[in-house]
Structure formats: structure tokens, C-alpha cells
Design a protein around this motif. Structure first.
Motif, mmCIF file in Angstrom:
data_model
loop_
_atom_site.group_PDB
_atom_site.id
_atom_site.type_symbol
_atom_site.label_atom_id
_atom_site.label_comp_id
_atom_site.label_asym_id
_atom_site.label_seq_id
_atom_site.Cartn_x
_atom_site.Cartn_y
_atom_site.Cartn_z
ATOM 1 N N ARG A 1 21.425 -24.555 12.892
ATOM 2 C CA ARG A 1 21.857 -24.949 11.586
ATOM 3 C C ARG A 1 23.282 -24.471 11.596
ATOM 4 N NH1 ARG A 1 20.747 -26.646 5.965
ATOM 5 N NH2 ARG A 1 22.683 -26.432 4.968
ATOM 6 N N ARG B 1 17.163 -22.595 13.739
ATOM 7 C CA ARG B 1 16.302 -23.087 12.618
ATOM 8 C C ARG B 1 14.743 -23.509 12.969
ATOM 9 N NH1 ARG B 1 18.010 -25.644 8.445
ATOM 10 N NH2 ARG B 1 16.406 -25.813 6.473
ATOM 11 N N GLU C 1 26.649 -22.942 10.395
ATOM 12 C CA GLU C 1 27.035 -22.245 9.387
ATOM 13 C C GLU C 1 28.772 -22.239 9.424
ATOM 14 O OE1 GLU C 1 24.695 -21.206 7.329
ATOM 15 O OE2 GLU C 1 23.194 -21.178 8.590
ATOM 16 N N ALA D 1 18.670 -22.093 4.951
ATOM 17 C CA ALA D 1 18.965 -21.533 6.397
ATOM 18 C C ALA D 1 18.449 -20.048 6.637
ATOM 19 C CB ALA D 1 20.448 -21.709 6.703
ATOM 20 N N ASP E 1 23.200 -34.189 7.983
ATOM 21 C CA ASP E 1 22.886 -33.833 6.675
ATOM 22 C C ASP E 1 21.479 -33.366 6.711
ATOM 23 O OD1 ASP E 1 22.515 -33.097 4.128
ATOM 24 O OD2 ASP E 1 22.402 -35.262 3.315
ATOM 25 N N PRO E 2 20.986 -32.116 7.269
ATOM 26 C CA PRO E 2 21.929 -31.011 7.056
ATOM 27 C C PRO E 2 22.676 -30.970 8.460
ATOM 28 C CG PRO E 2 19.509 -30.154 7.673
ATOM 29 C CD PRO E 2 19.622 -31.794 7.150
ATOM 30 N N SER F 1 22.464 -33.763 13.701
ATOM 31 C CA SER F 1 22.069 -34.092 12.390
ATOM 32 C C SER F 1 23.462 -33.784 11.549
ATOM 33 C CB SER F 1 20.758 -33.411 11.634
ATOM 34 O OG SER F 1 20.861 -33.959 10.294
ATOM 35 N N ARG G 1 16.440 -28.537 2.958
ATOM 36 C CA ARG G 1 17.037 -28.090 1.994
ATOM 37 C C ARG G 1 16.640 -27.106 1.131
ATOM 38 N NH1 ARG G 1 19.576 -33.920 0.237
ATOM 39 N NH2 ARG G 1 21.339 -34.097 1.655
ATOM 40 N N VAL H 1 14.072 -33.915 5.223
ATOM 41 C CA VAL H 1 15.543 -33.392 4.763
ATOM 42 C C VAL H 1 15.370 -32.753 3.343
ATOM 43 C CG1 VAL H 1 17.660 -33.957 3.645
ATOM 44 C CG2 VAL H 1 16.798 -35.228 5.930
#
Length: 201
Positions: A173, A159, A175, A14, A83-84, A81, A10, A6
Motif C-alpha cells: 500500500r 499488504r 503511503e 494499512a 483506490d486503494p 490499484s 478500507r 475494496v
């Protein structure tokens, strides 16, 4: 291990819609060996797995180099998921639409409503002009086609892509996203479209 992953995700941020994604993830795809093939009949595999009811989506992208909007009907979509915020879908390695989505580097998941079986069928046909007569607008972040009639949508950047036998597993991911408050989903079960409590031929 998960926490480390994670933190890494981060830190790298992205991808942007302007960055195309390699349609053939590395390491190179390989042929399944005979010793890897399970003793399961393909027809029986489809019959049994057909008992799992799923929602129905249309995955779209805007391929600037390849002539504009691209899309295909997809059952194999899932939340991955929080987070993210990640989602995933599966696409056949033989798909002619996937390279266009990979080239765009982004996609929009259009979640179909209960009365959109015909729209799904239109996007399931290979080689046709799937967007003929279909109203759409650019999704707010990536510009991928957001179908006006879809009750929910999820705007994503690609991703990662993983191999999964004869399919690819595409992770995106999130957005931006949005949905209407009301409306039942279009479901697919044992080869038929349907709704809660009733399925149609």
C-alpha cells in the motif's frame, strides 16, 4: 466482488511499518508438480520474455533486527490499484533479501534514472555491502531507505503476499511518494540497459 474487496481493504486499514510480515505466506509454499510444468525451455522462455522492455527499480527496507538497510534490484515492479493505492513487485523465493524486507513490514521502491546502470548492478550482487557509498535517507512514513540519487520513490507498507511459481508476488500500500519533474528512466531490454531510442551493452 471487486467492490466488496475494496470495502474490506478500507475497513482493515494499512499495516504499520512496525508490523513485520510473514516471509512465507500461507498456505505453505509447495513444490511444483511434474504435471504442472509446461513444455517450455527455460532459455527460450527468458529469450522471448526479454523482448518486453521494463523499467528498473531498487526495492529497499530497514531491517532493525537484521543489521540495518536491505535492498535488491528489481525489474518486476508495477502499479496495481488507484483506490486503494497499491503497487506490486515480484521476488524470487530463494532471495536472501526478501525475508529482511518481510521482517521490516515495509519497503521503498526507488525508480532508477537512465544513468544509474552501475547502481542497479551493485544492488543485483548477492552478499555484498550494497549500500557502501550510496547516500540514502529514511522515507517519510516507513523509514525505508530512500536513495538520494533516484529520480522517483514510493514509500509502502506490505499488504499481502501471494505465491507465483518460483517467485512471490508482494503487494504494497502506497503511503507516500515523490518524483523529480525531469529525467529519463533506466530501461532493461534483452539483457541490456538502455534509454528511449538507444540501448547499451
Amino acid at each position: 466482488m471487486a467492490a466488496t474487496a475494496v470495502r474490506y481493504l478500507r475497513s482493515v486499514g494499512a499495516a504499520t511499518a512496525a508490523e513485520p510480515f510473514d516471509a512465507l505466506p500461507r498456505p505453505e509454499l509447495r513444490t511444483v508438480g511434474e504435471d504442472e510444468r509446461p513444455p517450455v525451455d527455460a532459455a527460450e522462455f527468458r529469450r522471448v520474455l526479454g523482448h518486453f522492455a521494463s523499467g528498473v527499480t531498487v526495492i529497499t527496507a530497514y531491517d532493525t533486527e537484521g543489521g540495518g538497510p536491505a535492498g535488491f534490484a528489481c525489474q518486476s515492479f508495477a502499479s496495481l490499484s488507484l483506490d486503494p493505492p497499491l503497487v506490486a513487485f515480484m521476488v524470487a523465493r530463494t532471495s536472501t533479501t526478501w525475508p529482511r524486507i518481510a521482517r521490516a513490514g515495509a519497503f521503498c521502491v526507488n525508480i532508477l534514472g537512465v544513468d544509474q546502470g552501475e547502481l542497479c548492478r551493485a544492488f543485483a550482487v548477492s552478499g555484498a555491502d550494497k549500500f557502501a557509498g550510496v547516500t540514502h535517507a529514511p522515507a517519510p512514513v516507513t523509514g525505508s531507505p530512500r536513495l538520494a540519487s533516484a529520480p522517483a520513490w514510493i514509500d509502502c507498507t506490505i499488504r499481502t503476499v501471494h505465491t507465483g511459481g518460483d517467485h512471490l508476488i508482494v503487494v504494497g500500500r502506497v503511503e507516500a511518494l515523490g518524483a523529480e519533474e525531469d529525467g529519463d528512466p533506466l530501461l532493461f531490454h534483452r539483457g541490456r540497459f538502455g534509454r528511449f531510442g538507444r540501448f547499451s551493452a
